[in-house]
Scaffold this motif. Structure first.
Motif, PDB file in Angstrom:
ATOM      1  N   LEU A   1      28.440  50.694  30.629  1.00  9.71           N
ATOM      2  CA  LEU A   1      28.502  49.309  31.109  1.00  9.71           C
ATOM      3  C   LEU A   1      28.561  48.344  29.929  1.00  9.71           C
ATOM      4  CD1 LEU A   1      25.869  49.445  34.008  1.00  9.71           C
ATOM      5  CD2 LEU A   1      28.366  49.591  34.218  1.00  9.71           C
ATOM      6  N   ARG A   2      27.712  48.564  28.929  1.00 14.47           N
ATOM      7  CA  ARG A   2      27.709  47.693  27.745  1.00 14.47           C
ATOM      8  C   ARG A   2      29.050  47.750  27.002  1.00 14.47           C
ATOM      9  NH1 ARG A   2      22.231  49.710  27.255  1.00 14.47           N
ATOM     10  NH2 ARG A   2      20.801  48.003  27.743  1.00 14.47           N
ATOM     11  N   ALA A   3      29.608  48.950  26.882  1.00 16.02           N
ATOM     12  CA  ALA A   3      30.896  49.094  26.193  1.00 16.02           C
ATOM     13  C   ALA A   3      31.983  48.306  26.921  1.00 16.02           C
ATOM     14  CB  ALA A   3      31.277  50.570  26.082  1.00 16.02           C
ATOM     15  N   TRP A   4      32.010  48.408  28.237  1.00 14.58           N
ATOM     16  CA  TRP A   4      33.015  47.653  28.996  1.00 14.58           C
ATOM     17  C   TRP A   4      32.748  46.155  28.931  1.00 14.58           C
ATOM     18  CZ3 TRP A   4      33.171  51.466  33.696  1.00 14.58           C
ATOM     19  CH2 TRP A   4      34.178  52.423  33.486  1.00 14.58           C
TER      20      TRP A   4
ATOM     21  N   ASP B   1      34.255  44.769  25.913  1.00 16.28           N
ATOM     22  CA  ASP B   1      35.708  44.936  25.860  1.00 16.28           C
ATOM     23  C   ASP B   1      36.385  43.708  26.481  1.00 16.28           C
ATOM     24  OD1 ASP B   1      38.386  45.641  26.298  1.00 16.28           O
ATOM     25  OD2 ASP B   1      37.890  47.712  26.841  1.00 16.28           O
ATOM     26  N   ASP B   2      37.176  43.003  25.692  1.00 14.79           N
ATOM     27  CA  ASP B   2      37.887  41.821  26.202  1.00 14.79           C
ATOM     28  C   ASP B   2      38.899  42.161  27.287  1.00 14.79           C
ATOM     29  OD1 ASP B   2      36.491  40.102  24.537  1.00 14.79           O
ATOM     30  OD2 ASP B   2      38.014  40.139  22.956  1.00 14.79           O
ATOM     31  N   GLY B   3      39.216  43.434  27.434  1.00 11.25           N
ATOM     32  CA  GLY B   3      40.167  43.867  28.448  1.00 11.25           C
ATOM     33  C   GLY B   3      39.529  44.179  29.798  1.00 11.25           C
ATOM     34  N   VAL B   4      38.229  43.907  29.950  1.00  8.90           N
ATOM     35  CA  VAL B   4      37.526  44.161  31.210  1.00  8.90           C
ATOM     36  C   VAL B   4      36.841  42.870  31.653  1.00  8.90           C
ATOM     37  CG1 VAL B   4      35.693  45.481  32.347  1.00  8.90           C
ATOM     38  CG2 VAL B   4      37.163  46.594  30.656  1.00  8.90           C
ATOM     39  N   ASP B   5      37.153  42.429  32.871  1.00 12.88           N
ATOM     40  CA  ASP B   5      36.534  41.236  33.454  1.00 12.88           C
ATOM     41  C   ASP B   5      35.445  41.584  34.465  1.00 12.88           C
ATOM     42  OD1 ASP B   5      38.447  39.395  32.232  1.00 12.88           O
ATOM     43  OD2 ASP B   5      39.894  40.156  33.705  1.00 12.88           O
TER      44      ASP B   5
ATOM     45  N   THR C   1      31.011  39.223  31.824  1.00 11.63           N
ATOM     46  CA  THR C   1      31.614  40.234  32.699  1.00 11.63           C
ATOM     47  C   THR C   1      30.770  40.374  33.966  1.00 11.63           C
ATOM     48  OG1 THR C   1      32.372  41.456  30.749  1.00 11.63           O
ATOM     49  CG2 THR C   1      32.325  42.671  32.830  1.00 11.63           C
ATOM     50  N   TYR C   2      31.435  40.467  35.096  1.00  6.92           N
ATOM     51  CA  TYR C   2      30.743  40.741  36.354  1.00  6.92           C
ATOM     52  C   TYR C   2      30.538  42.238  36.505  1.00  6.92           C
ATOM     53  CZ  TYR C   2      31.806  36.005  37.990  1.00  6.92           C
ATOM     54  OH  TYR C   2      31.875  34.642  38.133  1.00  6.92           O
ATOM     55  N   LEU C   3      29.374  42.632  37.017  1.00  5.09           N
ATOM     56  CA  LEU C   3      29.076  44.040  37.287  1.00  5.09           C
ATOM     57  C   LEU C   3      28.549  44.158  38.717  1.00  5.09           C
ATOM     58  CD1 LEU C   3      27.686  43.203  34.269  1.00  5.09           C
ATOM     59  CD2 LEU C   3      27.643  45.672  34.158  1.00  5.09           C
ATOM     60  N   PHE C   4      29.057  45.154  39.445  1.00  8.33           N
ATOM     61  CA  PHE C   4      28.597  45.403  40.804  1.00  8.33           C
ATOM     62  C   PHE C   4      28.350  46.891  40.983  1.00  8.33           C
ATOM     63  CE2 PHE C   4      31.220  41.624  40.870  1.00  8.33           C
ATOM     64  CZ  PHE C   4      30.352  40.717  41.474  1.00  8.33           C
TER      65      PHE C   4
ATOM     66  N   ILE D   1      34.803  30.558  37.834  1.00  7.20           N
ATOM     67  CA  ILE D   1      33.735  30.292  36.855  1.00  7.20           C
ATOM     68  C   ILE D   1      33.696  31.311  35.710  1.00  7.20           C
ATOM     69  CG2 ILE D   1      32.299  28.977  38.449  1.00  7.20           C
ATOM     70  CD1 ILE D   1      30.550  31.491  38.788  1.00  7.20           C
ATOM     71  N   MET D   2      34.632  32.259  35.711  1.00  6.02           N
ATOM     72  CA  MET D   2      34.679  33.261  34.633  1.00  6.02           C
ATOM     73  C   MET D   2      34.684  32.648  33.236  1.00  6.02           C
ATOM     74  SD  MET D   2      37.168  36.355  35.670  1.00  6.02           S
ATOM     75  CE  MET D   2      36.557  37.752  36.548  1.00  6.02           C
ATOM     76  N   PRO D   3      35.471  31.609  32.993  1.00  4.80           N
ATOM     77  CA  PRO D   3      35.499  31.055  31.631  1.00  4.80           C
ATOM     78  C   PRO D   3      34.147  30.502  31.167  1.00  4.80           C
ATOM     79  CG  PRO D   3      37.378  30.277  32.912  1.00  4.80           C
ATOM     80  CD  PRO D   3      36.451  30.974  33.876  1.00  4.80           C
ATOM     81  N   ARG D   4      33.246  30.260  32.100  1.00  2.00           N
ATOM     82  CA  ARG D   4      31.956  29.671  31.741  1.00  2.00           C
ATOM     83  C   ARG D   4      30.811  30.681  31.724  1.00  2.00           C
ATOM     84  NH1 ARG D   4      30.569  25.308  35.485  1.00  2.00           N
ATOM     85  NH2 ARG D   4      28.921  24.974  33.958  1.00  2.00           N
ATOM     86  N   LEU D   5      31.074  31.931  32.044  1.00  2.00           N
ATOM     87  CA  LEU D   5      29.997  32.920  32.125  1.00  2.00           C
ATOM     88  C   LEU D   5      29.291  33.158  30.803  1.00  2.00           C
ATOM     89  CD1 LEU D   5      31.515  35.642  34.483  1.00  2.00           C
ATOM     90  CD2 LEU D   5      29.843  33.861  35.054  1.00  2.00           C
ATOM     91  N   ASP D   6      30.032  33.032  29.704  1.00  2.00           N
ATOM     92  CA  ASP D   6      29.417  33.296  28.399  1.00  2.00           C
ATOM     93  C   ASP D   6      29.264  32.026  27.559  1.00  2.00           C
ATOM     94  OD1 ASP D   6      32.053  32.845  27.759  1.00  2.00           O
ATOM     95  OD2 ASP D   6      32.304  34.687  26.596  1.00  2.00           O
TER      96      ASP D   6
END
Length: 180
Positions: free
Chosen positions: A63-66, A69-73, A133-136, A169-174
């Motif tokens: 999970l941390r690796a993903w 990774d800028d290629g995982v949203d 990144t969102y995690l479910f 809101i993705m652009p504001r998550l971090d």
């Protein structure tokens, strides 16, 4: 209740799928297959896919690796959300979360109640955010994965969904990690 604003353009997100199981092999991963089919059918991109054993540290590490990774949203995991001793996916997710999305579990339980009645209390589905990144974490059954996607994630991962959605809101998550 679920309304799509056709005047807005669809924005595909990059989704990684993790199946957590001590026994499943890629050719037997029906729940992972359900998630991949649905996310691609919706127009999103499969960023990566893996199967890991029910080992908390390994799950959290992936999970941390993903998340890094800028290629995982978005990360969708399936399996390991039950009550048995080997079910450690929820704990691994919580090891990684910066913020938990408590209402995801509540809404998932409401959806599950309509399908399986009080058996819904045995699920510990969860959602959160880490490193933008969102995690479910979803249960391991194909039916539960269908329910989570069809009733919640399909809508919340669609930028056109109104009145609000996760994508906008993705652009504001971090933003807390950026210099001011």
């Amino acid at each position: 209740m679920n309304r799509i604003d056709e005047g807005k353009a669809f924005i595909p997100v990059r989704i990684a799928v993790l199946t957590v199981s001590d026994t499943r092999r890629p050719d037997e991963d029906r729940s992972g297959d359900v998630l991949v089919a649905r996310l691609q059918e919706a127009g999103h991109v499969l960023a990566d896919r893996k199967i890991l054993r029910d080992e908390r540290a390994e799950i959290a590490g992936q999970l941390r690796a993903w998340c890094a990774d800028d290629g995982v949203d978005v990360i969708l995991s399936t399996g390991g959300t039950g009550l048995t001793g080997r079910d450690v996916t929820v704990e691994a997710h919580r090891d990684v979360y910066e913020k938990e999305i408590e209402a995801f579990a509540t809404v998932f339980t409401m959806v599950s109640m309509q399908k399986i009645g009080t058996s819904a209390v045995q699920s510990r589905a969860t959602g959160g955010v880490a490193q933008g990144t969102y995690l479910f974490a979803l249960p391991g059954s194909p039916g539960a994965c269908k329910d989570a996607w069809d009733e919640i994630l399909k809508w919340q991962l669609d930028y056109r969904h109104r009145p609000c959605n996760f994508v906008e809101i993705m652009p504001r998550l971090d933003e807390h990690m950026r210099r001011k």
